[in-house]
Write a protein that holds these residues in place. Structure first.
Motif, PDB file in Angstrom:
ATOM      1  N   ARG A  43       0.856  -1.186   0.000  1.00 19.49           N
ATOM      2  CA  ARG A  43       0.000   0.000   0.000  1.00 19.49           C
ATOM      3  C   ARG A  43       0.891   1.234   0.000  1.00 19.49           C
ATOM      4  N   PHE A  44       0.473   2.254  -0.753  1.00 19.38           N
ATOM      5  CA  PHE A  44       1.260   3.480  -0.859  1.00 19.38           C
ATOM      6  C   PHE A  44       0.567   4.670  -0.202  1.00 19.38           C
ATOM      7  N   ASP A  45      -0.633   4.457   0.385  1.00 16.07           N
ATOM      8  CA  ASP A  45      -1.403   5.556   0.954  1.00 16.07           C
ATOM      9  C   ASP A  45      -1.597   5.435   2.464  1.00 16.07           C
ATOM     10  N   VAL A  46      -0.769   4.657   3.148  1.00 13.87           N
ATOM     11  CA  VAL A  46      -0.926   4.422   4.584  1.00 13.87           C
ATOM     12  C   VAL A  46      -0.430   5.644   5.366  1.00 13.87           C
ATOM     13  N   THR A  47      -1.256   6.123   6.309  1.00 14.02           N
ATOM     14  CA  THR A  47      -0.854   7.248   7.162  1.00 14.02           C
ATOM     15  C   THR A  47      -0.473   6.787   8.563  1.00 14.02           C
ATOM     16  N   GLU A  48      -0.951   5.627   8.970  1.00 16.41           N
ATOM     17  CA  GLU A  48      -0.619   5.078  10.283  1.00 16.41           C
ATOM     18  C   GLU A  48      -0.815   3.570  10.225  1.00 16.41           C
TER      19      GLU A  48
END
Length: 84
Positions: A43-48
């Motif tokens: 995944r390239f959109d993980v924030t936490e």
């Protein structure tokens, strides 16, 4: 993968956030490229993320909360964090 470069990189924490205001933000880790896999897919959109609890938080489209931050949704599964 991270066995060869583990001496030059700090260890990846169990829980990490990209938000500098979060108590789970570790600036030294972000000096290197990090990858996150959820259920075997990168995944390239993980924030936490949290490895032990098995979840990641990602933005929900262009939706913003009342403070102007992206609205986050929590996805559950097998989480793997690694250095690229």
């Amino acid at each position: 993968m991270n066995d060869t470069a583990s001496s030059s990189h700090p260890p990846l924490p169990d829980r990490l956030s990209i938000d500098p205001r979060s108590p789970h933000h570790v600036a030294a880790v972000f000096e290197h490229d990090i990858g996150i896999r959820l259920n075997g897919k990168e995944r390239f959109d993980v924030t936490e993320y949290c490895i032990s609890e098995g979840w990641v938080k990602v933005p929900s489209g262009k939706t913003l909360d009342r403070k102007g931050n992206p609205l986050l949704i929590q996805l559950k599964g097998t989480v793997e964090a690694f250095y690229k």
